[in-house]
Design an enzyme around this catalytic site. Structure first.
Site, PDB file in Angstrom:
ATOM      1  CG  ASN A   9      -1.712   1.222   1.421  1.00  0.00           C
ATOM      2  OD1 ASN A   9      -1.784   2.062   0.525  1.00  0.00           O
ATOM      3  ND2 ASN A   9      -2.351   1.341   2.585  1.00  0.00           N
ATOM      4  CD1 TRP A  10       3.411   1.021  -3.115  1.00  0.00           C
ATOM      5  CD2 TRP A  10       3.490   2.405  -4.882  1.00  0.00           C
ATOM      6  NE1 TRP A  10       4.090   0.382  -4.116  1.00  0.00           N
ATOM      7  CE2 TRP A  10       4.163   1.205  -5.209  1.00  0.00           C
ATOM      8  CE3 TRP A  10       3.421   3.411  -5.839  1.00  0.00           C
ATOM      9  CZ2 TRP A  10       4.760   0.997  -6.458  1.00  0.00           C
ATOM     10  CZ3 TRP A  10       4.008   3.205  -7.085  1.00  0.00           C
ATOM     11  CH2 TRP A  10       4.675   2.011  -7.389  1.00  0.00           C
ATOM     12  CE  LYS A  11      -0.215   3.191   4.740  1.00  0.00           C
ATOM     13  NZ  LYS A  11      -0.183   3.269   6.193  1.00  0.00           N
ATOM     14  CG  HIS A  97      -5.887   1.915   5.106  1.00  0.00           C
ATOM     15  ND1 HIS A  97      -5.479   2.863   6.011  1.00  0.00           N
ATOM     16  CD2 HIS A  97      -4.873   1.028   4.988  1.00  0.00           C
ATOM     17  CE1 HIS A  97      -4.249   2.557   6.412  1.00  0.00           C
ATOM     18  NE2 HIS A  97      -3.860   1.454   5.806  1.00  0.00           N
ATOM     19  CD  GLU A  99      -3.008   5.486   6.744  1.00  0.00           C
ATOM     20  OE1 GLU A  99      -2.949   5.585   5.512  1.00  0.00           O
ATOM     21  OE2 GLU A  99      -2.121   4.914   7.424  1.00  0.00           O
ATOM     22  CD  GLU A 169      -3.744  -2.632   7.240  1.00  0.00           C
ATOM     23  OE1 GLU A 169      -2.605  -2.837   6.814  1.00  0.00           O
ATOM     24  OE2 GLU A 169      -4.379  -1.599   6.972  1.00  0.00           O
ATOM     25  N   GLY A 175       2.164   2.085  10.912  1.00  0.00           N
ATOM     26  CA  GLY A 175       3.125   3.176  10.785  1.00  0.00           C
ATOM     27  C   GLY A 175       3.751   3.600  12.108  1.00  0.00           C
ATOM     28  CB  SER A 215       4.826  -1.890  12.220  1.00  0.00           C
ATOM     29  OG  SER A 215       4.410  -0.556  12.443  1.00  0.00           O
ATOM     30  N   GLY A 236       2.631  -1.240   4.335  1.00  0.00           N
ATOM     31  CA  GLY A 236       2.668   0.188   4.051  1.00  0.00           C
ATOM     32  C   GLY A 236       4.094   0.661   3.829  1.00  0.00           C
ATOM     33  N   GLY A 237       4.697   1.234   4.862  1.00  0.00           N
ATOM     34  CA  GLY A 237       6.034   1.828   4.757  1.00  0.00           C
ATOM     35  C   GLY A 237       7.051   0.941   4.063  1.00  0.00           C
TER      36      GLY A 237
HETATM   37  P1  PGA Z   1       2.569   0.119   7.761  1.00  0.00           P
HETATM   38  O1  PGA Z   1       1.129   0.324   7.096  1.00  0.00           O
HETATM   39  O2  PGA Z   1       3.105  -1.165   7.184  1.00  0.00           O
HETATM   40  O3  PGA Z   1       3.369   1.314   7.342  1.00  0.00           O
HETATM   41  O4  PGA Z   1       2.364   0.022   9.228  1.00  0.00           O
HETATM   42  C1  PGA Z   1       0.272  -0.739   6.857  1.00  0.00           C
HETATM   43  C2  PGA Z   1      -0.978  -0.234   6.206  1.00  0.00           C
HETATM   44  O5  PGA Z   1      -1.405   0.886   6.535  1.00  0.00           O
HETATM   45  O6  PGA Z   1      -1.571  -0.912   5.351  1.00  0.00           O
END
Ligand code: PGA
Length: 252
Positions: A9-11, A97, A99, A169, A175, A215, A236-237
């Site tokens: 997930n590049w966000k 998600h 966010e 998640e 994050g 994470s 994500g990251g």
């Molecule tokens: P993260 O994000 O790996 O940076 O914790 C995961 C996600 O939001 O899908």
């Protein structure tokens, strides 16, 4: 048959050129690998979709978006519909998600609408669920996840479940560098599969891919993925760095 999947997930990262170059790098890397134990998906910003869809053709990487509109078409300035996403060549969309739930007030009723539109457009849905820190501390994490699935996902009905991937998640792990322990992931994934079993029966529950996200990194992925009911990850990251993302895929 249940699939193992690692989805990135590049966000809201990478401009047009950076994203295209990175997709090309990943595509080349995985294309040259003989056998992957997991399907690889990258979920990019909208601006990258159409060109990346061309780049990955015939390769081992699949493509998804990170959101879609809750309406089919029309006067919704700034929105991108599921049908438009599908027309780029993308096959997946992330819905729910944390966010989006937090910053854009998306609730499960709205998310369910998005899922219907995505499925009707021929997209597969990566449906995210998970509790915030206080909810876990109060011992409400199972109740919260149950409600998210019952309101957001289950109304879609049994026939739609083959096009759903669930991502658990825990919001406190996204994050933050804090990861759920492999035991916490195992426990929640087992619980989620149990809910699906109750609702839709053994076959659909057994076939459902349930990803862990929060994470995930090369140093913890193998242990988390080794737990029963954990079928891969939503990353994500660490999906923004080739070495990390490919190592996580290889940890499956
Ligand atoms: P993260 O994000 O790996 O940076 O914790 C995961 C996600 O939001 O899908």
């Amino acid at each position: 048959m249940r699939k193992k999947i690692v989805a990135g997930n590049w966000k809201m990262n990478m401009n047009y050129e950076e994203g295209i170059a990175f997709a090309r790098t990943l595509d080349q890397y995985f294309r040259n690998k003989p056998a992957l134990k997991a399907d690889v998906i990258i979920c990019t910003p909208f601006i990258h979709l159409a060109e990346i869809a061309e780049i990955i053709k015939g390769g081992k990487v699949a493509l998804g978006a990170q959101n879609c509109a809750s309406e089919a078409s029309g006067a919704f300035t700034g929105e991108v519909s599921a049908y438009m996403i599908k027309s780029t060549g993308a096959e997946y969309v992330i819905i729910g998600h944390s966010e989006r739930r937090t910053y854009y007030n998306e609730d499960d009723r709205l998310l369910n609408k998005k899922c219907v539109l995505a499925l009707n457009s021929g997209l597969r849905v990566i449906f995210c669920c998970g509790e915030v820190k206080e909810q876990r501390e109060e011992g409400n994490h199972f109740v919260i996840v149950k409600r998210q699935l019952e309101e957001g996902l289950f109304p879609l009905g049994a026939e739609s479940m083959k096009d759903i991937i669930i991502a658990y998640e825990p919001v406190w792990a996204i994050g933050t560098g804090l990861t759920a322990t492999p035991e916490q992931a195992k426990e929640m994934h087992k619980y989620i599969r149990g809910l699906i079993k109750e609702k839709f029966g053994n076959k659909i529950a057994d076939d459902m891919t349930i990803l862990y996200g929060g994470s995930c990194k090369p140093s913890n992925a193998a242990e988390i993925f080794s737990k029963p009911d954990v079928d891969g990850g939503l990353i994500g990251g660490a999906s923004l760095k080739k070495e990390d993302f490919t190592a996580i895929v290889e940890a499956v």
